[in-house]
Design an enzyme around this catalytic site. Structure first.
Site, PDB file in Angstrom:
ATOM      1  N   ASP A  32       0.847  -1.194   0.000  1.00  0.00           N
ATOM      2  CA  ASP A  32       0.000   0.000   0.000  1.00  0.00           C
ATOM      3  C   ASP A  32       0.885   1.247   0.000  1.00  0.00           C
ATOM      4  O   ASP A  32       1.896   1.309   0.696  1.00  0.00           O
ATOM      5  CB  ASP A  32      -0.927  -0.001   1.223  1.00  0.00           C
ATOM      6  N   GLY A  95     -15.632   3.358   3.563  1.00  0.00           N
ATOM      7  CA  GLY A  95     -14.427   4.100   3.207  1.00  0.00           C
ATOM      8  C   GLY A  95     -13.718   3.596   1.965  1.00  0.00           C
ATOM      9  O   GLY A  95     -12.537   3.895   1.764  1.00  0.00           O
ATOM     10  N   THR A  97     -12.199   3.634  -1.467  1.00  0.00           N
ATOM     11  CA  THR A  97     -11.784   4.735  -2.345  1.00  0.00           C
ATOM     12  C   THR A  97     -11.353   4.264  -3.723  1.00  0.00           C
ATOM     13  O   THR A  97     -11.341   5.045  -4.670  1.00  0.00           O
ATOM     14  CB  THR A  97     -10.610   5.536  -1.720  1.00  0.00           C
ATOM     15  N   HIS A 100     -11.888  -1.252  -7.385  1.00  0.00           N
ATOM     16  CA  HIS A 100     -11.455  -2.553  -7.939  1.00  0.00           C
ATOM     17  C   HIS A 100     -11.336  -3.422  -6.691  1.00  0.00           C
ATOM     18  O   HIS A 100     -10.585  -3.067  -5.765  1.00  0.00           O
ATOM     19  CB  HIS A 100     -10.106  -2.394  -8.655  1.00  0.00           C
ATOM     20  N   HIS A 102     -10.478  -5.247  -3.629  1.00  0.00           N
ATOM     21  CA  HIS A 102      -9.163  -5.452  -3.022  1.00  0.00           C
ATOM     22  C   HIS A 102      -9.319  -5.736  -1.546  1.00  0.00           C
ATOM     23  O   HIS A 102     -10.299  -5.319  -0.909  1.00  0.00           O
ATOM     24  CB  HIS A 102      -8.263  -4.234  -3.238  1.00  0.00           C
TER      25      HIS A 102
HETATM   26  P1  5GP Z   1      -9.766   1.514   0.097  1.00  0.00           P
HETATM   27  O1  5GP Z   1      -9.839   2.812   0.849  1.00  0.00           O
HETATM   28  O2  5GP Z   1     -10.436   1.621  -1.248  1.00  0.00           O
HETATM   29  O3  5GP Z   1     -10.207   0.325   0.869  1.00  0.00           O
HETATM   30  O4  5GP Z   1      -8.226   1.274  -0.135  1.00  0.00           O
HETATM   31  C1  5GP Z   1      -7.495   1.810  -1.177  1.00  0.00           C
HETATM   32  C2  5GP Z   1      -6.040   1.691  -0.768  1.00  0.00           C
HETATM   33  O5  5GP Z   1      -5.255   1.803  -1.921  1.00  0.00           O
HETATM   34  C3  5GP Z   1      -5.585   2.765   0.213  1.00  0.00           C
HETATM   35  O6  5GP Z   1      -5.066   2.160   1.390  1.00  0.00           O
HETATM   36  C4  5GP Z   1      -4.516   3.534  -0.563  1.00  0.00           C
HETATM   37  O7  5GP Z   1      -3.440   3.956   0.239  1.00  0.00           O
HETATM   38  C5  5GP Z   1      -4.096   2.536  -1.614  1.00  0.00           C
HETATM   39  N1  5GP Z   1      -3.672   3.141  -2.851  1.00  0.00           N
HETATM   40  C6  5GP Z   1      -4.340   4.107  -3.554  1.00  0.00           C
HETATM   41  N2  5GP Z   1      -3.657   4.425  -4.661  1.00  0.00           N
HETATM   42  C7  5GP Z   1      -2.547   3.649  -4.670  1.00  0.00           C
HETATM   43  C8  5GP Z   1      -1.445   3.539  -5.576  1.00  0.00           C
HETATM   44  O8  5GP Z   1      -1.344   4.217  -6.599  1.00  0.00           O
HETATM   45  N3  5GP Z   1      -0.478   2.644  -5.262  1.00  0.00           N
HETATM   46  C9  5GP Z   1      -0.546   1.871  -4.143  1.00  0.00           C
HETATM   47  N4  5GP Z   1       0.466   1.017  -3.922  1.00  0.00           N
HETATM   48  N5  5GP Z   1      -1.565   1.947  -3.266  1.00  0.00           N
HETATM   49  C10 5GP Z   1      -2.559   2.832  -3.527  1.00  0.00           C
HETATM   50 ZN    ZN Z   2      -9.451  -2.485 -11.994  1.00  0.00          ZN
END
Ligand code: 5GP
Ligand code: ZN
Length: 116
Positions: A32, A95, A97, A100, A102
């Site tokens: 991350d 939350g 963001t 896709h 994950h």
């Molecule tokens: P969500 O908030 O959708 O559950 O998690 C998205 C995660 O993706 C966040 O923890 C954020 O730091 C990580 N993230 C967002 N953009 C990037 C990126 O370009 N590269 C990497 N390695 N992590 C990313």
């Molecule tokens: Zn995707």
């Protein structure tokens, strides 16, 4: 299927840089960019779908594949005994963001509070 506008599809295709820690035919895992624990990995199916709301009988196999990779990464990163957490945010209240599917693999220190 991948989405040309999706940042995680681009990471999986190595169109944008990341620290990839695992890749196979179906699953990619990378560090991350803003870690919230000493070990904070993102594990994704290569196939693009937005999240758990889009789970179907056809794509649900992604969950078991991600689970197996999570287990193996937890061992590799030395979390097996100390413990680790696997979390998927789904939708705005959770939350999410990046749309896709994950999973966050978190570990390496005691986690504060009790989310669950
Ligand atoms: P969500 O908030 O959708 O559950 O998690 C998205 C995660 O993706 C966040 O923890 C954020 O730091 C990580 N993230 C967002 N953009 C990037 C990126 O370009 N590269 C990497 N390695 N992590 C990313
Ligand atoms: Zn995707």
């Amino acid at each position: 299927m991948s989405d040309p506008n999706c940042i995680f599809c681009k990471i999986a295709a190595k169109q944008i840089p990341s620290t990839i820690v695992h890749e196979d035919e179906h699953v990619v895992a990378f560090k991350d960019i803003a870690p919230q624990a000493p070990v904070h990995l993102i594990i994704i199916p290569r196939e693009h779908f937005a999240g758990l709301n889009e789970l179907t009988e056809t794509n649900a196999v992604a969950l078991s594949r991600v689970g197996l990779v999570a287990k193996s990464l937890a061992e590799r990163f030395g979390l097996e005994k100390s413990g680790w957490r696997l979390v998927a945010n789904c939708g705005s209240d959770a939350g999410q963001t990046v749309f896709h599917l994950h999973f966050h693999l978190l570990g390496g220190a005691p986690m504060g509070g009790r989310m669950v």
